[in-house]
Enzyme design. Structure first.
Site, PDB file in Angstrom:
ATOM      1  CB  CYS A  84      -4.116  -5.015   5.331  1.00 14.65           C
ATOM      2  SG  CYS A  84      -3.596  -3.308   5.655  1.00 14.65           S
TER       3      CYS A  84
ATOM      4  CD  GLU B 122      12.474 -10.345   7.364  1.00 17.86           C
ATOM      5  OE1 GLU B 122      13.504  -9.662   7.485  1.00 17.86           O
ATOM      6  OE2 GLU B 122      11.326  -9.864   7.452  1.00 17.86           O
TER       7      GLU B 122
ATOM      8  CD  GLU C 264      -2.618   1.374   2.529  1.00 15.64           C
ATOM      9  OE1 GLU C 264      -3.542   2.207   2.561  1.00 15.64           O
ATOM     10  OE2 GLU C 264      -2.265   0.694   3.511  1.00 15.64           O
TER      11      GLU C 264
ATOM     12  N   GLY D 134       7.874  -8.825  -1.618  1.00 14.76           N
ATOM     13  CA  GLY D 134       7.524  -7.412  -1.671  1.00 14.76           C
ATOM     14  C   GLY D 134       8.728  -6.530  -1.464  1.00 14.76           C
TER      15      GLY D 134
END
Length: 332
Positions: free
Chosen positions: A107, A210, A18, A232
């Site tokens: 989230c 991770e 986000e 990510g």
């Protein structure tokens, strides 16, 4: 229906982030390569069926077949707690040509959780099932529906039950961020819990959390018993991490991007964001610079030189100045 072979030796998806992983950054990172699919930032569903323009704002790729210019599919992620509303919005996204629809049950943001969205739903297995089943029923069978979850909210007690509920609701695959909501993004990620989940569901499971290096990717695959990964922050910090992982696992040589390459990508993003107001632009650029600085001493120097500047003039003047200074130093 699956966009991947569940028995694949390696699959790498780009995680939604986000406020960062928007259309522009997806275009840049998929052009570097090594990414099999992307997921949009979550689109919050709360009160109504959103107009097409909202979905196109979050995913302009819908206008080009649901893919980035590099040809990488972009899946649409929805977040909400009302089964009927989620279903109606999923049907609209499907009609717009989404390659796949992902449901956000991970989230950790307080504002999202207070609105009964994201990871807070992991405390309510029946609600997870109801939302997911409604979406799956509303979306044409040829369009995959997936879900992303964490291991739990405050603990991992419901991890297996939640995964089984999502699978029973008809999703085609599950992505597991191997931490609870309260664990946030702090190391470690409990990859072995993903192996536990794989034992109780009969759908593919993507491992997330991770993964910053090829060695960590291999360790994650081993401990999670999944060859399918979602990354990510690691890909934001090292845009060629996917290529690095693939090269290492295939026994091939890959010339890692140098700091100068990072800087070139950085300028690409700056050009894409020229329309923003000064502070919006510089805040966004500093956000990516911070990730670069985690693994590059040169980019750490760049970040320190520009981090206090808010006007674009001062920001880019400092950027150019430090860039010239670093070029005089040997690259280690």
């Amino acid at each position: 229906m699956l966009p991947f072979d569940p028995n694949s030796s390696l699959y790498i998806a780009l995680a939604p982030m986000e406020g960062l992983m928007d259309f522009h950054l997806r275009e840049i990172l998929t052009a570097v390569g090594g990414i099999d699919h992307c997921v949009t930032e979550f689109i919050r569903i709360s009160q109504t069926v959103l107009p097409n323009r909202v979905f196109l704002k979050y995913c302009p790729e819908l206008a080009q077949g649901g893919k980035t210019l590099a040809g990488t599919p972009v899946h649409i992620q929805l977040l909400g707690s009302d089964p009927e509303l989620m279903a109606a919005n999923a049907a609209r996204v499907a009609a717009l040509g989404a390659p796949a629809i992902d449901l956000n049950f991970g989230c950790p943001a307080k504002t999202v959780n207070r609105s009964q969205g994201g990871a807070v739903l992991l405390q309510h297995t029946e609600r997870l099932y109801a939302i997911t089943k409604a979406v799956r029923n509303a979306v044409p069978a040829h369009i995959p529906v997936s879900a992303k979850m964490r291991l739990g909210y405050t603990d991992k007690a419901l991890a297996l039950d939640n995964a089984q509920a999502l699978a029973a609701a008809g999703i085609q695959w599950l992505t597991v961020h191997a931490r609870t909501k309260t664990e946030g993004y702090k190391p470690p990620a409990w990859w072995e819990w993903i192996a536990n989940i794989k034992q109780v569901v009969d759908i593919p499971v993507l491992a997330n959390g991770e993964i910053w290096t090829p060695d960590q990717a291999a360790a994650c695959q081993h401990q999670s018993q999944s060859r399918l990964l979602m990354i990510g922050r690691g890909l934001v910090a090292k845009p060629d991490l996917g290529l690095q992982i693939r090269a290492q696992q295939q026994g091939l040589f890959h010339q890692k991007l140098a700091w100068q390459d990072y800087l070139a990508l950085f300028y690409q993003l700056a050009e894409r964001l020229e329309h923003l107001e000064d502070k919006q632009l510089t805040d966004r650029m500093k956000q990516w610079l911070h990730y670069f600085s985690l693994h590059s001493t040169e980019m750490e120097s760049v970040f320190q030189a520009v981090k206090r500047h808010r006007s674009r003039h001062d920001f880019f003047a400092a950027l150019e100045s430090i860039g010239q200074t670093i070029k005089l130093q040997p690259t280690v």
